[in-house]
Design a protein around this motif. Structure first.
Motif, mmCIF file in Angstrom:
data_model
loop_
_atom_site.group_PDB
_atom_site.id
_atom_site.type_symbol
_atom_site.label_atom_id
_atom_site.label_comp_id
_atom_site.label_asym_id
_atom_site.label_seq_id
_atom_site.Cartn_x
_atom_site.Cartn_y
_atom_site.Cartn_z
ATOM 1 N N ASP A 18 0.805 -1.224 0.000
ATOM 2 C CA ASP A 18 0.000 0.000 0.000
ATOM 3 C C ASP A 18 0.838 1.276 0.000
ATOM 4 O O ASP A 18 0.430 2.290 -0.556
ATOM 5 N N ARG A 19 2.007 1.243 0.633
ATOM 6 C CA ARG A 19 2.789 2.475 0.818
ATOM 7 C C ARG A 19 4.070 2.558 -0.010
ATOM 8 O O ARG A 19 4.614 3.646 -0.172
ATOM 9 N N GLU A 20 4.576 1.419 -0.488
ATOM 10 C CA GLU A 20 5.878 1.443 -1.153
ATOM 11 C C GLU A 20 5.858 0.945 -2.593
ATOM 12 O O GLU A 20 6.398 1.614 -3.466
ATOM 13 N N TRP A 21 5.323 -0.236 -2.812
ATOM 14 C CA TRP A 21 5.456 -0.890 -4.111
ATOM 15 C C TRP A 21 4.840 -0.036 -5.211
ATOM 16 O O TRP A 21 3.677 0.342 -5.148
ATOM 17 N N GLY A 22 5.632 0.308 -6.178
ATOM 18 C CA GLY A 22 5.146 1.091 -7.308
ATOM 19 C C GLY A 22 5.217 2.595 -7.118
ATOM 20 O O GLY A 22 4.856 3.350 -8.008
ATOM 21 N N VAL A 23 5.697 3.039 -5.967
ATOM 22 C CA VAL A 23 5.854 4.479 -5.725
ATOM 23 C C VAL A 23 7.235 4.891 -6.238
ATOM 24 O O VAL A 23 8.242 4.286 -5.859
ATOM 25 N N PRO A 24 7.304 5.908 -7.100
ATOM 26 C CA PRO A 24 8.601 6.306 -7.666
ATOM 27 C C PRO A 24 9.638 6.683 -6.606
ATOM 28 O O PRO A 24 9.359 7.443 -5.689
ATOM 29 N N VAL A 25 10.829 6.112 -6.767
ATOM 30 C CA VAL A 25 11.966 6.364 -5.889
ATOM 31 C C VAL A 25 13.060 7.041 -6.710
ATOM 32 O O VAL A 25 13.442 6.536 -7.764
ATOM 33 N N TYR A 26 13.566 8.169 -6.198
ATOM 34 C CA TYR A 26 14.651 8.880 -6.881
ATOM 35 C C TYR A 26 15.883 9.020 -5.992
ATOM 36 O O TYR A 26 16.917 9.508 -6.439
ATOM 37 N N ASP A 27 15.785 8.603 -4.756
ATOM 38 C CA ASP A 27 16.884 8.700 -3.807
ATOM 39 C C ASP A 27 17.920 7.612 -4.105
ATOM 40 O O ASP A 27 17.591 6.416 -4.141
ATOM 41 N N ASP A 28 19.172 8.020 -4.326
ATOM 42 C CA ASP A 28 20.220 7.069 -4.705
ATOM 43 C C ASP A 28 20.396 5.930 -3.704
ATOM 44 O O ASP A 28 20.493 4.763 -4.094
ATOM 45 N N THR A 29 20.469 6.246 -2.431
ATOM 46 C CA THR A 29 20.701 5.204 -1.425
ATOM 47 C C THR A 29 19.548 4.224 -1.377
ATOM 48 O O THR A 29 19.755 3.008 -1.273
ATOM 49 N N LEU A 30 18.335 4.716 -1.464
ATOM 50 C CA LEU A 30 17.170 3.831 -1.450
ATOM 51 C C LEU A 30 17.124 2.971 -2.712
ATOM 52 O O LEU A 30 16.797 1.782 -2.654
ATOM 53 N N LEU A 31 17.502 3.530 -3.846
ATOM 54 C CA LEU A 31 17.574 2.733 -5.077
ATOM 55 C C LEU A 31 18.626 1.633 -4.938
ATOM 56 O O LEU A 31 18.406 0.485 -5.343
#
Length: 190
Positions: A18-31
């Motif tokens: 519900d909160r994470e999957w499919g939400v765009p990530v642009y933060d290098d460390t999180l990627l």
């Protein structure tokens, strides 16, 4: 409430969907974290890795590639004894190898995010699948991404892993049309 068919009843899994999957990530460390966790998943289920994610964050210094590149044999042995992660020597060593490759990509492109998002033209691909059976496990884009990552020295980045990474980080939105999360995505840049 309708969710994608792969979600089980565990609140941890529901929250991830519900909160994470499919939400765009642009933060290098999180990627970087997602790329390595998807690699750790190889041969296992995402649910298994999700339950171990906090242990991974602690064990791998919150996926700070600048720290990870200095891991020595003693640290590797410590990781291989850590029951909170998948104790596979190839997968543990892959994180170190990936940290080195990640830093080279970051140096070349200015950010890993800029590099990775270039494969989808800088914005999410929104798919319109009605049923889970329609969702692919690889695409031409994940094939190209996998090939390029491997060329740059990354490990555990086959096309299936790359597509799962793309789904998790919102490069593609594969929530089925009936899912409550289909049209409610926000960037997660924490």
């Amino acid at each position: 409430m309708n969710r994608c068919g792969w979600v089980n009843q565990d609140p941890l899994y529901i929250d991830y969907h519900d909160r994470e999957w499919g939400v765009p990530v642009y933060d290098d460390t999180l990627l970087f974290e997602y790329l390595n966790l998807e690699g750790a998943q190889a041969g296992l289920s995402w649910y298994t890795i999700l339950k171990k994610r906090e242990n991974y964050r602690i064990a791998f210094d919150h996926f700070d590639p600048n720290i990870i590149i200095s891991y020595d044999e003693k640290k590797i042995e410590e990781l291989l004894q850590n029951e909170g992660i998948v104790r596979n020597k190839l997968k543990v060593n892959a994180v170190i190898t990936n940290a080195k490759a990640f830093l080279k990509v970051k140096e070349e492109f200015g950010s890993f995010s800029k590099y990775i998002w270039s494969f989808v033209g800088g914005k999410p691909i929104i798919n319109h699948f009605r049923d889970l059976s329609e969702v692919p496990v690889t695409t031409n884009i994940s094939d190209r991404l996998s090939k390029d990552l491997k060329k740059r020295g990354f490990k555990f980045v086959g096309s299936t892993i790359c597509y799962a990474f793309m789904q998790a980080t919102g490069m593609v939105n594969d929530h089925v049309e009936s899912c409550i999360c289909k049209h409610n995505r926000h960037d997660k840049n924490t």
